[in-house]
Design a protein around this motif. Structure first.
Motif, PDB file in Angstrom:
ATOM      1  N   PHE A   1       0.373  10.762  -3.673  1.00 54.43           N
ATOM      2  CA  PHE A   1       0.649   9.598  -2.845  1.00 54.43           C
ATOM      3  C   PHE A   1       2.138   9.292  -2.883  1.00 54.43           C
ATOM      4  O   PHE A   1       2.850   9.699  -3.797  1.00 54.43           O
ATOM      5  CB  PHE A   1      -0.188   8.380  -3.264  1.00 54.43           C
ATOM      6  N   ALA A   2       2.611   8.594  -1.852  1.00 49.46           N
ATOM      7  CA  ALA A   2       4.027   8.224  -1.747  1.00 49.46           C
ATOM      8  C   ALA A   2       4.139   6.710  -1.665  1.00 49.46           C
ATOM      9  O   ALA A   2       3.284   6.037  -1.091  1.00 49.46           O
ATOM     10  CB  ALA A   2       4.650   8.856  -0.505  1.00 49.46           C
TER      11      ALA A   2
ATOM     12  N   PRO B   1       0.833  -1.208   0.000  1.00 51.61           N
ATOM     13  CA  PRO B   1       0.000   0.000   0.000  1.00 51.61           C
ATOM     14  C   PRO B   1       0.864   1.255   0.000  1.00 51.61           C
ATOM     15  O   PRO B   1       2.040   1.203   0.368  1.00 51.61           O
ATOM     16  CB  PRO B   1      -0.783  -0.116   1.312  1.00 51.61           C
ATOM     17  N   PRO B   2       0.310   2.393  -0.408  1.00 48.92           N
ATOM     18  CA  PRO B   2       1.071   3.644  -0.365  1.00 48.92           C
ATOM     19  C   PRO B   2       1.452   4.007   1.064  1.00 48.92           C
ATOM     20  O   PRO B   2       0.754   3.654   2.011  1.00 48.92           O
ATOM     21  CB  PRO B   2       0.112   4.687  -0.944  1.00 48.92           C
ATOM     22  N   LEU B   3       2.553   4.723   1.197  1.00 47.68           N
ATOM     23  CA  LEU B   3       2.988   5.207   2.504  1.00 47.68           C
ATOM     24  C   LEU B   3       1.983   6.219   3.043  1.00 47.68           C
ATOM     25  O   LEU B   3       1.610   6.191   4.198  1.00 47.68           O
ATOM     26  CB  LEU B   3       4.374   5.841   2.383  1.00 47.68           C
ATOM     27  N   PHE B   4       1.564   7.152   2.161  1.00 50.66           N
ATOM     28  CA  PHE B   4       0.489   8.077   2.506  1.00 50.66           C
ATOM     29  C   PHE B   4      -0.235   8.475   1.239  1.00 50.66           C
ATOM     30  O   PHE B   4       0.300   8.369   0.137  1.00 50.66           O
ATOM     31  CB  PHE B   4       0.994   9.318   3.254  1.00 50.66           C
ATOM     32  N   MET B   5      -1.470   8.894   1.412  1.00 54.83           N
ATOM     33  CA  MET B   5      -2.274   9.410   0.307  1.00 54.83           C
ATOM     34  C   MET B   5      -2.876  10.722   0.763  1.00 54.83           C
ATOM     35  O   MET B   5      -3.451  10.810   1.842  1.00 54.83           O
ATOM     36  CB  MET B   5      -3.380   8.431  -0.077  1.00 54.83           C
TER      37      MET B   5
ATOM     38  N   TYR C   1      11.418  12.426  -6.261  1.00 58.65           N
ATOM     39  CA  TYR C   1      11.925  11.796  -5.049  1.00 58.65           C
ATOM     40  C   TYR C   1      11.908  12.844  -3.954  1.00 58.65           C
ATOM     41  O   TYR C   1      12.315  13.973  -4.170  1.00 58.65           O
ATOM     42  CB  TYR C   1      13.339  11.260  -5.250  1.00 58.65           C
ATOM     43  N   CYS C   2      11.422  12.469  -2.810  1.00 57.82           N
ATOM     44  CA  CYS C   2      11.201  13.432  -1.754  1.00 57.82           C
ATOM     45  C   CYS C   2      11.759  12.915  -0.437  1.00 57.82           C
ATOM     46  O   CYS C   2      11.564  11.748  -0.088  1.00 57.82           O
ATOM     47  CB  CYS C   2       9.705  13.670  -1.623  1.00 57.82           C
TER      48      CYS C   2
ATOM     49  N   ASP D   1      15.267   8.043   4.227  1.00 56.46           N
ATOM     50  CA  ASP D   1      13.987   8.748   4.328  1.00 56.46           C
ATOM     51  C   ASP D   1      13.572   9.387   3.004  1.00 56.46           C
ATOM     52  O   ASP D   1      12.822  10.347   2.972  1.00 56.46           O
ATOM     53  CB  ASP D   1      14.038   9.807   5.437  1.00 56.46           C
ATOM     54  N   VAL D   2      14.035   8.833   1.883  1.00 57.06           N
ATOM     55  CA  VAL D   2      13.700   9.346   0.551  1.00 57.06           C
ATOM     56  C   VAL D   2      12.842   8.308  -0.164  1.00 57.06           C
ATOM     57  O   VAL D   2      13.199   7.128  -0.228  1.00 57.06           O
ATOM     58  CB  VAL D   2      14.981   9.632  -0.272  1.00 57.06           C
TER      59      VAL D   2
END
Length: 75
Positions: free
Chosen positions: A14-15, A5-9, A43-44, A23-24
């Motif tokens: 989404f990530a 699943p995505p890390l966050f949406m 890339y964040c 942490d990238v």
């Protein structure tokens, strides 16, 4: 095989859960430019939770400027 699943949406963003470094991670986001929805990837570094939103501002500035510049035919 199922994708993780995505890390966050967030709205239009989404990530991925697979990190490229400590942490990238990859972030995908939709930006409306000239009434057209466009998708971008970057890339964040997620140590600052506002970094994904900060990525959008330069892309909007660049894409808006590119649309306002003259083409070869116009010069």
């Amino acid at each position: 095989m199922n994708a993780p699943p995505p890390l966050f949406m967030r709205s239009g963003m989404f990530a991925m859960t697979e990190f490229k470094g400590t942490d990238v991670t990859s972030v995908y986001f939709a930006i409306p430019i000239r009434a057209r929805q466009r998708w971008f990837h970057g890339y964040c570094q997620l140590t600052d939770r506002h970094n994904p939103e900060k990525m959008c501002a330069p892309i909007i500035a660049h894409e808006t400027y590119a649309m306002d510049s003259m083409t070869r035919e116009e010069s």
